[in-house]
Structures are given as structure tokens and as C-alpha cells.
Design an enzyme around this catalytic site. Structure first.
Site: not given
Ligand SMILES: [Zn+2]
Length: 178
Positions: A9, A24, A78, A142
Site C-alpha cells: 500500500h 496497514e 502486508h 500477511e
Molecule cells: Zn495489504
């Protein structure tokens, strides 16, 4: 060995998952910076796809950076989010059929779960753009869920961020066989 770290991001333009006042884009950048320090201390050459907020929601430049610099590994970082506040834990993705990607993803998954004591959601395959377009072995991590209260505390606390960085760097060293 040259490693591209990709904090997912971009900032206000595209913050990624947001929950409990946490973005995030901020927590993954903090983890990526700590990971860069860990890897540089061990003699790896590290490139970050961003070192702060950037004003784009484009994804193509991320893999392109790795390809142009002929990176040996690409690690996208992430944090997860879903509507169900009970969902929690760690998962690592690699490109379908990539043996090296699977091996690296498995090592990172195991280390992260052991270090952070998160729920083990396993290694998964996905046709994500950043995995598909990178020429070197690539994984998308993640780390935990911003939408889960305890996971979110891990992601925002320095100890949790450092733990994640140490776990990923240890896994990379294992992967590299030294
Ligand atoms: Zn993400």
C-alpha cells in the site's frame, strides 16, 4: 544476495486495511524498515519499494523495481483484514507452482508463527500481481490481522514489529542456506 522489500500500500492515497485507528500502510512500513536493518546487518543488499508514504495506488512499479535491479528475492509485507473480528493469524502467499516461492513461504510462515505466537493459517498460493510479475522468487506475507484486537496490538507494538522482522530475516537466512 539482493533483496527487495515491498511494504504494501502507499499512504493516504491507498492505506490498505484500516481498523481501530491503525492503517496497514503504516505498520507494514515499520516492519519493513526493521527487517531492512536486520538483513543489512547480515550483509544482504536491501532495496525498499517505498520508505514513506507515496502518492500512487499503482502496483506495477513494485515488481519492476525487483526486475530492473535483478533482485534475488522479493518480499511483500502486508497485514490482513476482514469483516469478521474473530479472524486472526499469519499466512504467507507464493505464486502458484513456484517451488522456491513455496519453500521461502514455508520457512517464513513457520518462523513468524513461532516468534509471534499467532494462529497458523498456512502457506497459500495466489496469482497476485506482485508475485506474478517478479522474475525472482517472491512471497507476500500477511503478518497478522489489523481487524483482530490482539493481532492489531502485535502489529502496532515495537516488540511485535521487531519480532516479525527477526522472524522473516531468520527465515531468509535459512532459505539462503547460511
Ligand atoms: Zn495489504
Amino acid at each position: 544476495m539482493k533483496i527487495v522489500l515491498d511494504p504494501g500500500h502507499s499512504g493516504p492515497v491507498e492505506p490498505g486495511a484500516c481498523a481501530g485507528g491503525v492503517r496497514e500502510c503504516d505498520v507494514v512500513l515499520a516492519i519493513a524498515r526493521l527487517l531492512a536493518e536486520q538483513l543489512e546487518e547480515q550483509g544482504y543488499e536491501v532495496l525498499l519499494t517505498r520508505s514513506g508514504d507515496i502518492a500512487t495506488d499503482d502496483l506495477a512499479f513494485r515488481a519492476e523495481l525487483a526486475n530492473v535491479h535483478q533482485a534475488d528475492l522479493f518480499i511483500s509485507i502486508h497485514a490482513n483484514s476482514v469483516a469478521n473480528p474473530a479472524a486472526r493469524g499469519t499466512e504467507v502467499y507464493h505464486f502458484p507452482g513456484s517451488e522456491q516461492g513455496r519453500r521461502l513461504a514455508s520457512l517464513i510462515q513457520r518462523r513468524l508463527v513461532a516468534e509471534l505466537n499467532t494462529a497458523d493459517r498456512g502457506v497459500k498460493e495466489a496469482n497476485f500481481q506482485v508475485l506474478r510479475e517478479t522474475q525472482c522468487p517472491a512471497v507476500l506475507v500477511e503478518v497478522a490481522f489489523v481487524s483482530h484486537e490482539q493481532d492489531r496490538q502485535l502489529l502496532t507494538a515495537y516488540a511485535g514489529q521487531l519480532g516479525a522482522a527477526i522472524a522473516i530475516s531468520t527465515a531468509i537466512t535459512q532459505y539462503a542456506g547460511r
